[in-house]
Design an enzyme around this catalytic site. Sequence first.
Site, PDB file in Angstrom:
ATOM      1  N   ASP A  52      -5.891  -6.217   5.316  1.00  0.00           N
ATOM      2  CA  ASP A  52      -6.383  -5.727   5.092  1.00  0.00           C
ATOM      3  C   ASP A  52      -7.369  -6.961   4.908  1.00  0.00           C
ATOM      4  O   ASP A  52      -8.542  -7.396   4.860  1.00  0.00           O
ATOM      5  CB  ASP A  52      -6.658  -5.269   3.342  1.00  0.00           C
ATOM      6  CG  ASP A  52      -6.842  -4.157   2.739  1.00  0.00           C
ATOM      7  OD1 ASP A  52      -8.518  -4.497   3.630  1.00  0.00           O
ATOM      8  OD2 ASP A  52      -7.450  -4.261   2.276  1.00  0.00           O
ATOM      9  N   LYS A  65       4.290 -14.359   4.998  1.00  0.00           N
ATOM     10  CA  LYS A  65       4.718 -15.485   3.894  1.00  0.00           C
ATOM     11  C   LYS A  65       6.468 -15.087   3.742  1.00  0.00           C
ATOM     12  O   LYS A  65       7.211 -15.284   2.808  1.00  0.00           O
ATOM     13  CB  LYS A  65       3.673 -14.883   2.917  1.00  0.00           C
ATOM     14  CG  LYS A  65       3.650 -16.181   1.363  1.00  0.00           C
ATOM     15  CD  LYS A  65       2.778 -17.197   2.018  1.00  0.00           C
ATOM     16  CE  LYS A  65       2.867 -18.116   0.619  1.00  0.00           C
ATOM     17  NZ  LYS A  65       2.360 -19.537   0.712  1.00  0.00           N
ATOM     18  N   TYR A  85       0.890  -1.100   0.029  1.00  0.00           N
ATOM     19  CA  TYR A  85       0.253   0.422   0.336  1.00  0.00           C
ATOM     20  C   TYR A  85       1.058   1.705   0.239  1.00  0.00           C
ATOM     21  O   TYR A  85       0.414   2.497   0.437  1.00  0.00           O
ATOM     22  CB  TYR A  85      -0.911  -0.130   1.260  1.00  0.00           C
ATOM     23  CG  TYR A  85      -1.882  -0.804   1.199  1.00  0.00           C
ATOM     24  CD1 TYR A  85      -1.584  -2.082   0.821  1.00  0.00           C
ATOM     25  CD2 TYR A  85      -3.148  -0.793   0.932  1.00  0.00           C
ATOM     26  CE1 TYR A  85      -2.733  -3.084   1.561  1.00  0.00           C
ATOM     27  CE2 TYR A  85      -4.647  -1.664   0.471  1.00  0.00           C
ATOM     28  CZ  TYR A  85      -3.784  -3.241   1.351  1.00  0.00           C
ATOM     29  OH  TYR A  85      -4.823  -4.157   1.398  1.00  0.00           O
ATOM     30  N   ASP A 111      -1.699 -18.162   3.856  1.00  0.00           N
ATOM     31  CA  ASP A 111      -2.471 -18.819   3.423  1.00  0.00           C
ATOM     32  C   ASP A 111      -3.201 -19.833   4.442  1.00  0.00           C
ATOM     33  O   ASP A 111      -4.271 -20.174   4.741  1.00  0.00           O
ATOM     34  CB  ASP A 111      -1.950 -19.278   2.570  1.00  0.00           C
ATOM     35  CG  ASP A 111      -0.619 -19.601   2.392  1.00  0.00           C
ATOM     36  OD1 ASP A 111       0.349 -19.585   3.592  1.00  0.00           O
ATOM     37  OD2 ASP A 111      -0.452 -20.773   1.294  1.00  0.00           O
TER      38      ASP A 111
END
Length: 360
Positions: free
Chosen positions: A248, A191, A124, A224
């Site tokens: 988000d 991640k 972002y 995930d």
Amino acid sequence: MGHRITLIPGDGIGPEITEVTRECIGAAGVDIDWEVRQAGECAIEKYGTPIPDETLKSIEENRICLKAPLTTPVGSGFRSVNVYIRQRFDLYVCLRPFKFYEGVRSRYSDLDMVVVRENMEDLYSGIEFERGKKETGELIEFIAKKTGKKIGNDSGISIKPLSVSNSERIVRFAFEYARKNRRRKVTAIHKANIMKFTDGLFLDVARKIAGEYTDIEFEDRIVDNMSMQLVQKPELYDVLVCPNLYGDILSDLCAGLVGGLGMSPGANIGEEIAVFEATHGSAPKYKGMNKVNPSALLLAGIMMLDYMGESEKAKKIEQALADVIREGKYVTYDFREPGSTDCVGTREMGQAIIRKIKEQ
Ligand code: NAD
């Protein structure tokens, strides 16, 4: 003396849910001097900008703002007014509590989780290179020279910076929040197995800060896996701390677990300034129809009262809202099965909450 607070009624359904929130806070006996300021699409005609200087000045002076949803005006030069406000005041925390209220249509019950999302960087950051532009080609060349890796010439590129300083302050906020609110566990989301130098950095920082808070359990999850776990066994989680993008996405997933965006408040918090908001948008199709659920902005108002040290009054309003939802008599359309006409409008739900506040 009363608290002076900036109030942005916003666009679309904003003014209707703002009115309910303001009246409920008044009914609970909190003395607030609301400084009403404009932002969003409705500000453009008068001020020529969706975020007028006098609104920014008011937030800066009062340091607390309650903001209804804003329509992002197409072609105003702003990607999002909401993002602009966060960046401008360095509101580096996005705090999103997710709590199940009995009576809400949901597949889960008894959930009570919080997402602490980093608000300033990650994908972002707004640093992007458009496909086909000269500088994009130069960047692709630079990367090939430095890494030996070839990015296709027809690619667009978005940059993902994650810094130690921003990661430290967001993780520290999550632990402080957990401690203050007697929460048992913080889970860091990442991640890091794929993005070693960004998410890996975030994870290293999280582990280091966790070492300072031995009274609170810490664990990490790959994003995930976390998405699956949240659907299968959300009750195992408590405070999630996330870089911007995962925060988000997981925030909306968690909103879905507790009945949707209509029940989902948020706070954007910096060192000095905090802006409280409903996380849904301005739902323009329902503007002026006295139809939508006022709960998300009211819950944001409750978070604001807590932040201001008015926790007793905050609890009072939350109890009244919970009672109205549990009894299910004066609730808006989204609490019912689709197509049901057995519901009331925004105003009537607000009046029912006020009656409950006064009965206490
Ligand atoms: P939206 O959240 O406004 O509406 C999507 C749908 O969700 C609505 O049509 C309605 O069915 C439902 N909904 C939303 N709020 C509800 C409520 N309080 N009660 C019951 N149902 C509700 O999303 P959108 O249509 O994608 O966006 C409309 C505008 O809002 C856009 O301009 C967008 O940029 C803006 N937006 C602003 C914010 C913000 O100010 N924080 C957040 C998201 C979107």
